[in-house]
Each structure stands twice: as structure tokens, then as C-alpha cells.
Design a protein around this motif. Structure first.
Motif, PDB file in Angstrom:
ATOM      1  N   GLY A 629      -0.589   5.902  12.317  1.00  0.00           N
ATOM      2  CA  GLY A 629      -0.671   5.132  11.956  1.00  0.00           C
ATOM      3  C   GLY A 629      -0.046   5.292  10.035  1.00  0.00           C
ATOM      4  O   GLY A 629       0.985   5.994  10.437  1.00  0.00           O
ATOM      5  N   ALA A 630      -0.615   4.960   9.458  1.00  0.00           N
ATOM      6  CA  ALA A 630       0.022   4.657   8.249  1.00  0.00           C
ATOM      7  C   ALA A 630       0.130   6.051   7.560  1.00  0.00           C
ATOM      8  O   ALA A 630      -0.435   7.415   8.187  1.00  0.00           O
ATOM      9  CB  ALA A 630      -1.067   4.283   6.814  1.00  0.00           C
ATOM     10  N   PRO A 631       0.629   6.798   6.707  1.00  0.00           N
ATOM     11  CA  PRO A 631       0.746   7.617   6.413  1.00  0.00           C
ATOM     12  C   PRO A 631      -0.477   8.760   6.094  1.00  0.00           C
ATOM     13  O   PRO A 631      -1.427   7.617   5.549  1.00  0.00           O
ATOM     14  CB  PRO A 631       1.242   7.950   5.096  1.00  0.00           C
ATOM     15  N   PRO A 632      -1.269   9.797   6.656  1.00  0.00           N
ATOM     16  CA  PRO A 632      -2.365  10.101   6.719  1.00  0.00           C
ATOM     17  C   PRO A 632      -2.618  10.077   4.472  1.00  0.00           C
ATOM     18  O   PRO A 632      -2.138  10.295   3.803  1.00  0.00           O
ATOM     19  CB  PRO A 632      -2.140  11.663   5.858  1.00  0.00           C
ATOM     20  N   ALA A 633      -4.064  10.109   4.675  1.00  0.00           N
ATOM     21  CA  ALA A 633      -4.417   9.399   3.550  1.00  0.00           C
ATOM     22  C   ALA A 633      -4.912  10.322   2.448  1.00  0.00           C
ATOM     23  O   ALA A 633      -4.370  10.581   0.999  1.00  0.00           O
ATOM     24  CB  ALA A 633      -6.093   7.960   3.408  1.00  0.00           C
ATOM     25  N   ILE A 634      -5.912  11.098   2.834  1.00  0.00           N
ATOM     26  CA  ILE A 634      -6.265  12.631   2.563  1.00  0.00           C
ATOM     27  C   ILE A 634      -5.766  13.223   3.007  1.00  0.00           C
ATOM     28  O   ILE A 634      -6.729  14.226   4.059  1.00  0.00           O
ATOM     29  CB  ILE A 634      -8.156  12.114   1.868  1.00  0.00           C
ATOM     30  N   THR A 635      -5.383  14.814   2.269  1.00  0.00           N
ATOM     31  CA  THR A 635      -4.975  16.057   2.799  1.00  0.00           C
ATOM     32  C   THR A 635      -5.424  16.988   1.519  1.00  0.00           C
ATOM     33  O   THR A 635      -5.042  18.385   2.354  1.00  0.00           O
ATOM     34  CB  THR A 635      -3.719  16.132   2.958  1.00  0.00           C
TER      35      THR A 635
END
Length: 699
Positions: A629-635
Motif C-alpha cells: 500500500g502507501a508508504p508506512p505511516a508510523i515507523t
């Protein structure tokens, strides 16, 4: 000091750099499952389109030979341009044979010239997606000299009665023919005049013939470039195998090249045109002097930027996976069929591309300045068409759409996606690692309703092209229904008003209604989900969340807050959610903000409508090899600014992270037009602070 934001593109660039530094023995030389993981990203920008013309229905010739359903369209219009005579008239070629002029005011189409009938019975458009009357371009002095140029395909008796001018491919089955026409009266709305053939090229296959032909609009009288005609010549459909394998790299033949000729000259082998002395291979023994650039499979569309750089860009259609944009210079070699994009092409492998060899820099290939890959869906055969092909495109330098200035606009022919990349970011990289980010564009009708080009074309296969008028204003063309739309404006995605309601200072326990109150803490300035939720009966949905009770039920809404994930970073599937449009425990939207983006339920926008959550965002990529999906939101374990905007009237939903002006995720869905907002997770813990909710009261 600039803070580095870690994202998929940043990480990939770092990995690419490390790989380049590795010894050959340590480099991965195996097949690449996802050549370009960095997908077109949402731009938060949309094009407002207005239908201006409907072209007549047409059929391929001869009709009895048509077996490919992709040729059975309303018609096969593939370009729209404006005559360079100040008349305001526009022209549209139809591959099935006719050239139309559009009235300046009414845009009513009228036949100007029937190319198919002129060359009947040898004219051929019944097989091959680019066969027939392929293109037309008008001399910059058309108003005075009446000259214009066409390319069409011939078969039948022409194969035995006429001879190609440059080395043909073995077992030639089709001729691509370039003609010069001279109108007796350039102001007339129907052609009368003379014509002469200037060049004939032989192809063995029915695809990838001569595509676009054109003049450089930046050239002025007296320039060496003025009046030089460029021709995009494909590889004949099999430039990677068999008798024609290697043709694009063979400078002794014209296939798989961009040619540059002087229609006013006569020093060519057939004496009907000139070979410009400043061509990169002019006068060199054993090389076709007409060649300007080479190493191409299907050079679909080229254009020149009218900005300061005056660069020539080419949209190139790939084989296995890569749709690419190239900055073309004299003598450029795109590498086909040794390379596809910036990857190694193995003729023995019909499924995968491979990494570049360690000594690749010695080849001097011209790698893409921007590119996207095919991402075939689950179950798709790697030996069949995945349904993607690029159509360029031009850098917008017009006056009426300031939000588009400096952007190279292009489309995907098949699925009808609208995209752009920034011209200033399109930089040549000899190593092929650095490419400009591609962004997606939403489409709107003139009422402001979000639409797709598939909807406007009435077909899943749009057959979409983009081009411009004399002032550089964009138009869209679809073979599916034979219509032309003008881009008449731009607008921001999810640009609805979220006033006058405003809710803040909402961190007290009385302000919230949790699913399981015992799992929540309200210390004063935060809302804390302190214990992980557990799956509940009913449809699959977030396990634990709390709904904001303060304030009224909202229609359109905007949620601004800071969120933090308290689950340890070592756990990759951790998440928090922002709820909106909440009506009941089985009716609501939520934005899932996760460290993991590799599976369907993570890092996306979802609707729960009395059934298992359904992903509705536009970022899910179901690549059969590497779905994401979209780039990871919170890493990490830091606080992050989150904004979720929902426009109830249009169904537009946008999720923003850390103050970015471009959304991380977008969706269009009208299931819920009102509801409350909330915060929670599936089975993780986290917290929220600095919450502000604005919106309109639900009616």
C-alpha cells in the motif's frame, strides 16, 4: 539542518547506494519481483475536464481481418493538436483513416482528408494497435506553404510493388510510409492539393511501427533545427528475438530509433529528403545517418519542453514491466533490448527483469528520468499483456492552469490514470538509480464531482492520450468512446469547507465513548488506549476505539491531532486508527496508520458497512509478487501530526501526515455522509493529543 524523513523512496535510494558499493560476489543478481516499489503517489491535485467534441464512429480496414477486440473501439483517434496558422482550428487523426478538423468555436468535427481512401486498397489498420493512419504534423510555415506530413501503414500489393528506402526487416509484412502533402489553399477546411512520398520503412511485425512524427516547436527560422522532422520508429514488435533481435542496437537499420530528417533536402539515398549534417551518425560508414537516438522498443510520444531547458522528452512503452520517460539527447541509447528501463532484460526470461551488471556504466545507456512498473495482479500470467502503457505527455507551460506549471503531464493508455512528474526533478542519472517521483491526479467534471477516466470513457480500457493546443493547454482523448475533453481547471482534492463547527479541548473522560472503557485512560491532556483490544463478534473491524461525543454529529469533517504508537517498534504490524463518519459500531470509516504496508488490512482507508472492513483507498497495489500500500505511516515511537479530511458531498477522503501538503492516502466513497469521529486500534496501544475537529453539522 534538514531533517531526513525516512520513507520507501529514501530507504530504496540508500539500499541502492549500498549495493553499488558491494563487491560483485555480494551483489544480488537474481530476478527482481517488484522493479519499482515506489508507486505513483497521490498529489492532492485534480484536473477539471469538460467534454468538447465527439468524433464519428469508424472501423479498421479491412474489417474481415480484425480479430483483436482491442481494435474494436468507437474509433481510434490518438491525438489532438492545433494548426500552426493562427486560425484556432484543431486537428484529430483517426488510425482507421480520416483526418478531422475541429471548428474553432463549435469544435464540430469535419473530415479534412481521407488518408485511408487515398491509399486503398493497400492501406491497413486491421491488426496491430498502432497500425493505420498513425500521425500527422504540420510544417511550422503551413500558413504559407500548406505543407503537412502523415504516416500510415500499407500491406497487400504494396509489399511487392513498392520497396522500403532503408534496410527492411526480414520477412517484411508491413510498410510504414511518410508522405508530404501540400494544400493548394491552407485556409480551406477540406484538402485539395498534391502529395509525395518521402520515406518508406519495412517492418516484419504488426506493432511498434512508426509512431509520432513532429517538428521541434522551439526552433526558429535560421536555426539548424528549424524544419527538421523527427520520426519515432519502433522495433517492429520483435526487436528482442528472432531475425530482428538486436535491431534497436544496430545502427545500420532504422527500426527501434528516433530519426531526424530534412523534408526540404535531397541528399538521402532516395533523394526525397535530406540528412542533417549535425545528426550524431551522419556521414559515418555502415550507420543510418538519419538516426538521432536509438535503443527503443516502442517510442510512443515525444515532446519538447518550452521552458528554459528546451529538453526533449520521450514516453517509452516497455515489455515486461517498465513504462518510462527519457530525456533524449543526440546519440542517446535507451538500451533496448539489453535493458528495459534501468534493468537488465534477459531474452530467455519472459517473466522477470534483473539487476544491472557491475560494469554497466561503460555502456552509457540513457536511463529513465521517471518510470513506473506494471504491478500485475494476482493470478496474472507473466507472458500476457498486463494492461499498462504510458502515453506522454508534455511539460505544462501554459497560462490558464498555474497549479500545473513545470509539471510533465502524461497518462496510462489502458487504465486511464492521469499522472505527472516535476520537470525540475527529471534529471539524467547514468547509474539509473535516481528518478523523479510520479504523482497521480484526480479527475473532476465541471460540477466538481470526482470521476475517473474509465467512467468518462464508459469502458475499463480507456485508450487514453493527452496532448495540447497551440497555447499549451491540455486535452484528453479516448478511443473507447471517441470523445475529447479539455482540461478547463484544477482543484485541490477534498477541498470542501469544514466550518462552522469546531471542537477542541476534548480529552476528558466524559468526552469519549470507548468500546471497552476499562482499557482507556484520560490523564488530562491526552486520550490513551492503555490496553490492547480483542476481536469482537460481528464483521471484521477495529477491536478497540473510542468515539468523540463532544459536539454535534458532523457532515464534512476535518480531524487534526497528534498520535503516538506505544506498542514497541520491534512489532511491525502495530497501528492506530482515526475513525470518522461513525454511525454505529458496524457503520463507519477509519484511516489505518501502520508500520506495515505489505498486507491488505494495513495502512489504508477502510469502510465498515455491516460487513467486514473494505479497503477503499487508491493506494493499494495488488502486485502478484509484492503487494503493498502507501508508504508506512508510523515507523517509530515519536508523536506524529495527522490530518484526516472527509468531504461528505463528494465522498473525497484524504489522510495527511506530519504537515505534508500532499496526502499519504486518498479515497472516494459516499457510503457515509455524516457521523462522529474517534480514535483507537486493532490490537495495539497508543495515544492522542492536541485534537481539533472542524466540520459542518449533519443535516
Amino acid at each position: 539542518m534538514t531533517k531526513l524523513r525516512w520513507s520507501i523512496p529514501t530507504t530504496l535510494a540508500l539500499v541502492a547506494g549500498l549495493l553499488a558499493a558491494m563487491p560483485a560476489s555480494a551483489r544480488d543478481t537474481g530476478p527482481i519481483k517488484d522493479p519499482i516499489p515506489d508507486d505513483p503517489a497521490p498529489s492532492g491535485l485534480g484536473l477539471v475536464v469538460e467534454e468538447i467534441a465527439q468524433l464519428p464512429k469508424s472501423e479498421p480496414t479491412p474489417p474481415e481481418l480484425v480479430v483483436d477486440p482491442r481494435l474494436k473501439r468507437h474509433n481510434r483517434i490518438n491525438y489532438v493538436g492545433e494548426l500552426p496558422d493562427g486560425s484556432g482550428r484543431m486537428y484529430v487523426p483517426d488510425l482507421n483513416g480520416k483526418l478531422y478538423f475541429l471548428d474553432k468555436k463549435t469544435k464540430t468535427p469535419k473530415p479534412y482528408l481521407d488518408v485511408g481512401a487515398t491509399f486503398a486498397p493497400d492501406f491497413f489498420s486491421a491488426q496491430g494497435l498502432g497500425q493505420g493512419f498513425g500521425f500527422v504534423t504540420f510544417h511550422p510555415e503551413f500558413k504559407k506553404n500548406g505543407k503537412f506530413y502523415t504516416v500510415h501503414v500499407e500491406a497487400g500489393n504494396a509489399l511487392t510493388t513498392k520497396k522500403p528506402d532503408l534496410t527492411p526487416q526480414p520477412r517484411t509484412a508491413y510498410h510504414g510510409v511518410v508522405d508530404e502533402w501540400t494544400a493548394a489553399d491552407p485556409a480551406a477546411d477540406a484538402f485539395q492539393g498534391t502529395r509525395r512520398e518521402i520515406l518508406r520503412v519495412g517492418f516484419s511485425g504488426r506493432i511498434h511501427g512508426i509512431q509520432q512524427i513532429d517538428f521541434n516547436p522551439n526552433a526558429r527560422p535560421g536555426d539548424a533545427e528549424y524544419g527538421k522532422l523527427y520520426l519515432a520508429v519502433g522495433d517492429g514488435g520483435n526487436g528482442n528475438v528472432g531475425d530482428n533481435g538486436g535491431d534497436p542496437q544496430n545502427l545500420a537499420v532504422p527500426q527501434g530509433k528516433i530519426l531526424r530528417i530534412d523534408p526540404a533536402g535531397n541528399d538521402s539515398a532516395n533523394g526525397k529528403y535530406g540528412i542533417p549534417a549535425d545528426n550524431p551518425f551522419a556521414g559515418q560508414a555502415g550507420k543510418v545517418g538519419e538516426i538521432y537516438a536509438y535503443g527503443m522498443r516502442d517510442p510512443h510520444r515525444f515532446t519538447w519542453d518550452r521552458g528554459a531547458g528546451k529538453r526533449m522528452f520521450l514516453a517509452h512503452i516497455g515489455e515486461h514491466a517498465i513504462e518510462s520517460i527519457h530525456d533524449i539527447r543526440p546519440g542517446s541509447n535507451l538500451g533496448w533490448s539489453e535493458r528495459e528501463g534501468a534493468f537488465t532484460f534477459d531474452k530467455a526470461d519472459r517473466c522477470f527483469l534483473y539487476p544491472l551488471p557491475e560494469d554497466d556504466a561503460e555502456n552509457g545507456y540513457n536511463y529513465p528520468v521517471a518510470a513506473y512498473d506494471h504491478d500485475p495482479p494476482p493470478g496474472h500470467s507473466c507472458t500476457s499483456d498486463s494492461g499498462h502503457a504510458i502515453s506522454g505527455g508534455f511539460v505544462y507551460r501554459g497560462a490558464h492552469l498555474p497549479a500545473l506549471r513545470g509539471k510533465y503531464l502524461f497518462t496510462d493508455i489502458v487504465d486511464g490514470r492521469l499522472m505527472y512528474t516535476e520537470e525540475r526533478e527529471m534529471k539524467l542519472d547514468p547509474a539509473g538509480r535516481n528518478r523523479a517521483q510520479i504523482y497521480s491526479l484526480q479527475a473532476y467534471d465541471t460540477s466538481g464531482t470526482p470521476v475517473t477516466m474509465r467512467q468518462l470513457a464508459g469502458d475499463n480500457r480507456v485508450d487514453l492520450r493527452i496532448s495540447a493546443d497551440g497555447k499549451g493547454e491540455p486535452y484528453l482523448i479516448a478511443k473507447a468512446n471517441g470523445k475529447i475533453w479539455k482540461v478547463v481547471g484544477t482543484r485541490q482534492f477534498a477541498d470542501c469547507k469544514t466550518v462552522p463547527v469546531r471542537v477542541s479541548d476534548a480529552t476528558a473522560e466524559r468526552d469519549w465513548a470507548p468500546v471497552t472503557p476499562s482499557k482507556w485512560r484520560f490523564p488530562g491532556d491526552e486520550v490513551v488506549l492503555a490496553e490492547a483490544g480483542a476481536e469482537r463478534p460481528g464483521p471484521r473491524r477495529p477491536f478497540e476505539y473510542a468515539v468523540l461525543q463532544k459536539g454535534p454529529v458532523l457532515g464534512s469533517s476535518q480531524v487534526d491531532a497528534k498520535v503516538r504508537l506505544d506498542t514497541p517498534v520491534e512489532i511491525t504490524n502495530r497501528d492506530v486508527i482515526i475513525v470518522f463518519g461513525h454511525r454505529s459500531d458496524t457503520e463507519f470509516y477509519y484511516a489505518h496508520l501502520s508500520t506495515d504496508n505489505a498486507i491488505y488490512p494495513h495502512n489504508g482507508i477502510f469502510a465498515v458497512d455491516n460487513a467486514d472492513r473494505l479497503r477503499i483507498d487508491q493506494q493499494w497495489n495488488g502486485n502478484r509478487q509484492v503487494p503493498h500500500g502507501a508508504p508506512p505511516a508510523i515507523t517509530d515511537a515519536n508523536w506524529h501530526d495527522v490530518r484526516v479530511k472527509h468531504c461528505a458531498g463528494t465522498g473525497e477522503i484524504a489522510v495527511y501526515l506530519d504537515g505534508s501538503r500532499k496526502p499519504l492516502m486518498t479515497a472516494v466513497d459516499t457510503t457515509f455522509g455524516s457521523g462522529r469521529v474517534g480514535f483507537g486500534s486493532f490490537d495495539n496501544i497508543g495515544r492522542l493529543r492536541d485534537l481539533t475537529v472542524t466540520g459542518t453539522r449533519a443535516s
